[in-house]
Design an enzyme around this catalytic site. Structure first.
Site, PDB file in Angstrom:
ATOM      1  N   ASN A 154      40.055  25.056  34.370  1.00  0.00           N
ATOM      2  CA  ASN A 154      39.306  23.854  33.964  1.00  0.00           C
ATOM      3  C   ASN A 154      40.044  23.025  32.922  1.00  0.00           C
ATOM      4  OD1 ASN A 154      38.796  25.828  32.068  1.00  0.00           O
ATOM      5  ND2 ASN A 154      36.585  25.475  31.980  1.00  0.00           N
ATOM      6  N   LYS A 177      49.889  33.927  32.429  1.00  0.00           N
ATOM      7  CA  LYS A 177      49.538  33.775  33.853  1.00  0.00           C
ATOM      8  C   LYS A 177      48.490  32.668  33.982  1.00  0.00           C
ATOM      9  CE  LYS A 177      46.457  35.098  36.608  1.00  0.00           C
ATOM     10  NZ  LYS A 177      46.393  33.881  37.441  1.00  0.00           N
ATOM     11  N   PRO A 178      48.897  31.519  34.515  1.00  0.00           N
ATOM     12  CA  PRO A 178      47.913  30.436  34.688  1.00  0.00           C
ATOM     13  C   PRO A 178      47.056  30.706  35.918  1.00  0.00           C
ATOM     14  CG  PRO A 178      50.028  29.765  35.609  1.00  0.00           C
ATOM     15  CD  PRO A 178      50.221  31.169  35.054  1.00  0.00           C
ATOM     16  N   ALA A 179      45.970  29.966  36.028  1.00  0.00           N
ATOM     17  CA  ALA A 179      45.150  30.053  37.239  1.00  0.00           C
ATOM     18  C   ALA A 179      45.989  29.581  38.422  1.00  0.00           C
ATOM     19  CB  ALA A 179      43.912  29.179  37.084  1.00  0.00           C
ATOM     20  N   SER A 231      35.950  34.143  33.769  1.00  0.00           N
ATOM     21  CA  SER A 231      34.602  34.596  34.084  1.00  0.00           C
ATOM     22  C   SER A 231      34.294  35.958  33.456  1.00  0.00           C
ATOM     23  CB  SER A 231      34.441  34.687  35.596  1.00  0.00           C
ATOM     24  OG  SER A 231      35.365  35.608  36.106  1.00  0.00           O
ATOM     25  N   GLU A 252      37.293  35.259  26.145  1.00  0.00           N
ATOM     26  CA  GLU A 252      36.433  34.066  26.046  1.00  0.00           C
ATOM     27  C   GLU A 252      35.854  33.876  27.443  1.00  0.00           C
ATOM     28  OE1 GLU A 252      35.198  30.904  26.545  1.00  0.00           O
ATOM     29  OE2 GLU A 252      36.586  29.600  25.437  1.00  0.00           O
ATOM     30  N   LEU A 253      34.586  34.278  27.598  1.00  0.00           N
ATOM     31  CA  LEU A 253      33.991  34.390  28.931  1.00  0.00           C
ATOM     32  C   LEU A 253      32.946  33.297  29.146  1.00  0.00           C
ATOM     33  CD1 LEU A 253      33.739  38.279  28.878  1.00  0.00           C
ATOM     34  CD2 LEU A 253      35.621  36.840  29.676  1.00  0.00           C
ATOM     35  N   CYS A 286      32.881  25.837  29.864  1.00  0.00           N
ATOM     36  CA  CYS A 286      32.019  26.942  29.452  1.00  0.00           C
ATOM     37  C   CYS A 286      31.165  26.575  28.241  1.00  0.00           C
ATOM     38  CB  CYS A 286      32.844  28.182  29.182  1.00  0.00           C
ATOM     39  SG  CYS A 286      34.220  27.860  28.110  1.00  0.00           S
ATOM     40  N   GLU A 383      25.694  29.911  34.890  1.00  0.00           N
ATOM     41  CA  GLU A 383      26.409  28.660  34.643  1.00  0.00           C
ATOM     42  C   GLU A 383      26.560  27.909  35.963  1.00  0.00           C
ATOM     43  OE1 GLU A 383      29.897  28.579  31.292  1.00  0.00           O
ATOM     44  OE2 GLU A 383      30.194  29.819  33.037  1.00  0.00           O
ATOM     45  N   GLU A 460      39.397  31.994  18.964  1.00  0.00           N
ATOM     46  CA  GLU A 460      40.539  31.096  19.150  1.00  0.00           C
ATOM     47  C   GLU A 460      40.351  29.923  18.214  1.00  0.00           C
ATOM     48  OE1 GLU A 460      41.859  32.015  23.672  1.00  0.00           O
ATOM     49  OE2 GLU A 460      40.519  30.325  23.407  1.00  0.00           O
TER      50      GLU A 460
HETATM   51  P1  ADP Z   1      36.980  30.988  37.058  1.00  0.00           P
HETATM   52  O1  ADP Z   1      35.563  31.285  37.451  1.00  0.00           O
HETATM   53  O2  ADP Z   1      37.148  30.074  35.912  1.00  0.00           O
HETATM   54  O3  ADP Z   1      37.900  30.729  38.218  1.00  0.00           O
HETATM   55  P2  ADP Z   1      38.229  33.529  36.836  1.00  0.00           P
HETATM   56  O4  ADP Z   1      37.814  34.545  35.874  1.00  0.00           O
HETATM   57  O5  ADP Z   1      38.126  33.828  38.287  1.00  0.00           O
HETATM   58  O6  ADP Z   1      37.413  32.278  36.388  1.00  0.00           O
HETATM   59  O7  ADP Z   1      39.700  33.053  36.580  1.00  0.00           O
HETATM   60  C1  ADP Z   1      40.278  32.907  35.299  1.00  0.00           C
HETATM   61  C2  ADP Z   1      41.675  33.469  35.325  1.00  0.00           C
HETATM   62  O8  ADP Z   1      41.575  34.857  35.632  1.00  0.00           O
HETATM   63  C3  ADP Z   1      42.584  32.873  36.390  1.00  0.00           C
HETATM   64  O9  ADP Z   1      43.903  32.822  35.865  1.00  0.00           O
HETATM   65  C4  ADP Z   1      42.521  33.908  37.484  1.00  0.00           C
HETATM   66  O10 ADP Z   1      43.670  33.894  38.283  1.00  0.00           O
HETATM   67  C5  ADP Z   1      42.453  35.175  36.664  1.00  0.00           C
HETATM   68  N1  ADP Z   1      41.950  36.352  37.381  1.00  0.00           N
HETATM   69  C6  ADP Z   1      41.086  36.402  38.417  1.00  0.00           C
HETATM   70  N2  ADP Z   1      40.922  37.671  38.826  1.00  0.00           N
HETATM   71  C7  ADP Z   1      41.688  38.454  38.023  1.00  0.00           C
HETATM   72  C8  ADP Z   1      41.965  39.863  37.933  1.00  0.00           C
HETATM   73  N3  ADP Z   1      41.395  40.727  38.753  1.00  0.00           N
HETATM   74  N4  ADP Z   1      42.817  40.273  36.977  1.00  0.00           N
HETATM   75  C9  ADP Z   1      43.393  39.398  36.137  1.00  0.00           C
HETATM   76  N5  ADP Z   1      43.184  38.083  36.168  1.00  0.00           N
HETATM   77  C10 ADP Z   1      42.356  37.599  37.096  1.00  0.00           C
END
Ligand code: ADP
Length: 478
Positions: A154, A177-179, A231, A252-253, A286, A383, A460
């Protein structure tokens, strides 16, 4: 395909080299507004993550003075501001938010590099005399070591900046590690960090499917801390995976922010604040208000004020300067919002603005206002992560507090009232890490930000955010 001077390489960044996956596999990156294919990025896994961790461990062994680390942070800050328009364009292309919001994100992210560049004196050793035994104690803040930073889509720049600036400032070695949906902004940031003089191995970027990368980060003994934003489900997985090695976590969830409007509030100001808070990033943040709770006697009036404002929002491609609201990140995001809205309507809520997304409407969701929202509806329990203002009502202050706290989450809450004593009372009873009193403002570099309850732990921003990346070591001398 994307072309950008900030993306001379599109790849992972490991040990100072731009690289592709050992398997040769790639992942596509798309523009959520148009579906355009922007780039292919490496689809890495455990092998490359291990190489990145080892490079970071070697970098941590090369101790660097705080003044030099502060210089890296200032350098990144300056480069971000110098290239803010281009960086913002990359954010909008892969994330979808309006360009003006992306510019604000770049400035906000740069603020973390500025702030931590100024704060490293907080790490100076503290000397404590012990008069009785005549001993002398020194308290050091040592770098935590190699840290894994996992960030969401986001705010592809800001979420990384909040972690990277204090991690580099503290003297850690980083594996980020980015999304996988938004890796290009992180690649551009690594390019700027390289230009700012961050040495090879100090910052590594691994891109690919999350699970194997996350598992390797959690299992590798050299990694001392995982800092994650995302998440609650994934936070839980990371915590389980870190348990065998008793690895530290900063999480930070998710949130489920209440936005409380009392009858004595300045309603116009509250409505304006809610617009800014709710619709940033199309409601995919969030900290944005998820449950708008308004005191009964003004609930209808407040809903009308919101309807008037929301009805004027223009939805479109983020590159179009007229756009107020961009697309959601993908179809799954749209389907979730639709499911929440339908559930609310089925349970008796009214939709006073908005309509179902058109068939073939892609990733755009029409800004929506719901009234008559109650706690058992999905929009109240989870959410929604979309442009939906869900308005419910309360009678008394006690009921407002009970409703607000009636969630397992505790990230952000907002209170609007002209009664200063009431505001203070509420703040002390709301179990949320961030409370806005007559403002919908979110975090800032200077202040610690983080969750309570299932919104996570660790902070943070602020000096607290720097100490998160340190270990306290106590020396005693006779
Ligand atoms: P969102 O709902 O914001 O997509 P996620 O928690 O799925 O939230 O994703 C946030 C980050 O966590 C991303 O970089 C995603 O690739 C990573 N992620 C998702 N699954 C895993 C996992 N099993 N282990 C580590 N990182 C993960």
């Amino acid at each position: 395909m994307i072309e950008s001077p900030l993306l001379p390489h599109i790849g992972a960044y490991i040990a100072g080299k731009w690289s592709q996956a050992a398997s040769g596999r790639t992942l596509p990156v798309h523009n959520p507004a148009s579906g355009e294919h922007l780039a292919d990025v490496p689809d890495m896994a455990g092998e490359e993550t291990t190489a990145a961790i080892e490079a970071a461990a070697r970098a941590v062994d090369q101790e660097v003075a705080a003044a030099e680390r502060a210089g890296w942070l200032r350098g990144i800050h300056d480069l971000l501001l110098e290239h803010r328009q281009e960086m913002a364009r990359i954010i909008t292309l892969e994330q979808g938010k309006p360009l003006k919001e992306s510019v604000v994100e770049v400035e906000y992210a740069a603020g973390f590099f500025r702030f931590y560049g100024e704060q490293l004196s907080a790490l100076a050793p503290r000397i404590l005399p012990e008069p009785i035994r005549g001993a002398q104690w020194t308290i050091h803040h040592r770098p935590a070591g190699v840290v894994g930073l996992i960030t969401p889509w986001n705010f592809p720049l800001a979420m990384l900046a909040k972690k990277l600036a204090p991690a580099l400032g503290a003297g850690c070695g980083v594996v980020a590690k980015p999304a996988e949906l938004t890796p290009l902004t992180a690649i551009a940031l690594c390019h700027l960090a390289e230009r700012a003089g961050v040495p090879a191995g100090r910052l590594n970027l691994v891109i690919g499917h999350a699970a194997p990368i996350g598992e390797t980060l959690c299992a590798h003994p050299a990694v001392r801390l995982i800092s994650f934003t995302g998440s609650t489900e994934v936070g839980r997985i990371l915590m389980q995976n870190c348990a065998p090695g008793l690895k530290r976590l900063a999480l930070e969830l998710g949130g489920n922010a209440p936005f409380l409007v009392f009858a004595d509030a300045d309603l116009e100001a509250a409505a304006d604040a809610l617009m800014a808070n709710k619709f940033r990033c199309a409601g995919q943040t969030c900290v944005c208000a998820n449950r708008v709770l308004v005191q009964h006697e003004v609930a209808d009036r407040f809903a009308e004020m919101m309807a008037e404002r929301v009805g004027k929002l223009r939805v479109g491609n983020g590159l179009d300067p007229q756009t107020d609201i961009g697309p959601l990140i993908n179809r799954a995001g749209v389907e979730k919002v639709s499911r929440h809205v339908q559930d609310a309507l089925d349970r008796g809520a009214r939709r006073i603005v908005g309509n179902e997304p058109r068939e073939g409407g892609g990733t755009f969701y029409p800004p929506t206002v719901l009234t008559g929202v109650t706690p058992e509806m999905l929009v109240s329990r989870e959410e929604t992560f979309g442009p939906v203002v869900a308005i419910g009502a309360f009678d008394s202050e006690d009921q407002a507090i009970a409703l607000a706290n009636g969630t397992p989450f505790g990230l952000a809450a907002y209170v609007f009232t002209r009664d200063a004593e009431r505001a203070e009372r509420l703040a002390s009873r709301l179990v949320f890490g961030h409370v806005g009193l007559n403002t919908g403002s979110g975090p800032t570099p200077e202040a610690p930000f983080g969750g309570m309850k299932q919104s996570g732990f660790g902070r943070e921003g602020g000096v607290e955010g720097l100490l998160e990346f340190c270990e306290t070591q106590t020396l005693v001398r006779a």
